[in-house]
Design an enzyme around this catalytic site. Sequence first.
Site, PDB file in Angstrom:
ATOM      1  N   GLY A 248      88.753 -12.277-121.266  1.00  0.00           N
ATOM      2  CA  GLY A 248      90.128 -12.679-120.973  1.00  0.00           C
ATOM      3  C   GLY A 248      90.247 -14.175-120.739  1.00  0.00           C
ATOM      4  O   GLY A 248      91.227 -14.816-121.154  1.00  0.00           O
ATOM      5  N   ASP A 249      89.265 -14.761-120.071  1.00  0.00           N
ATOM      6  CA  ASP A 249      89.263 -16.206-119.839  1.00  0.00           C
ATOM      7  C   ASP A 249      89.161 -16.955-121.171  1.00  0.00           C
ATOM      8  O   ASP A 249      89.781 -18.002-121.349  1.00  0.00           O
ATOM      9  CB  ASP A 249      88.081 -16.591-118.947  1.00  0.00           C
ATOM     10  CG  ASP A 249      88.007 -15.739-117.688  1.00  0.00           C
ATOM     11  OD1 ASP A 249      89.070 -15.430-117.130  1.00  0.00           O
ATOM     12  OD2 ASP A 249      86.884 -15.373-117.288  1.00  0.00           O
TER      13      ASP A 249
END
Length: 303
Positions: A248-249
């Site tokens: 997600g980052d």
Amino acid sequence: MIYTVTLNPSLDYITRLPILTLGETNRSTSQTLFPGGKGINVSRLLSHLDIDNTALGFLGGFTGEHLQATLNEPHLKQAFTTIAGNTRINLKIKADVETEINATGPEITPDELATFLQQFDQLTADDMVILSGSVPKSLAADIYQHIIEKITQHQAQFVIDTTGTPLQAALNQHPLLVKPNRHELAQLYHTTLTTQADVQHWGHQLLADGAQLAIVSLAGDGALLLTPDGDYFAAPVAGTVKNSVGAGDSMIAGFVGTWLQTADVLESFKMAVASGTATAFSDDIATKATIASIYQQVRVTPI
């Protein structure tokens, strides 16, 4: 300049074994120690894309020193605030099921916090700040709001990747992008998301509440981009998931890095999906070459 903020960094100790049996001695087949924390993951992916950025946050003790020593990405400048406490160690167990044990993090004193906050006084309208991850228990729950006030005072832009009350409170300050997953979106609005139409409906509530753009990740089912001008779906890319940590980052980094270079929302979304997928298919934060390969397989369609 892009600044990333990691209020609760970590050393991520990853151990691998075929099967984890509770109550018995388990022996790993391999182990790795990575610099961790959501904002640090964003900084590393940006660096892999040859995009200059500065990492902010709190580091302390021998663990903080080790994290700084290993965080040697060529396009990443470190501007961490030194604290007296020890940076936490998180345990990631890769076995028949994936298990994580995340530490709570160190105490941060008022003087250490004041030193950290002073760094935001240098922001300009040309800067972007990416706020990611959890808040240490020793800091006030509204710390992100204080940081956002400083960001907006200097007319800089920001992206926030967090959940619950901190996310809700940030929306009315008009972040460029928010990126909850389906479960986090449902929790935020106290609802149940059964269909893609449900996700679209509540995703647009993020825009109504102030976000400029929203990505909702659907894990193995792809991702949605919600904009005031239309919605888009990115189909999942086939492959073997090796590492869910940092995916997600990586999406955030891929989107922001591309958007600042092109101002093209769809191109930024494609790079976000490619970056997140590439990290999921890698043992660590994805390389530029892996991202480029995955990018060719990303298919985005309007809804």
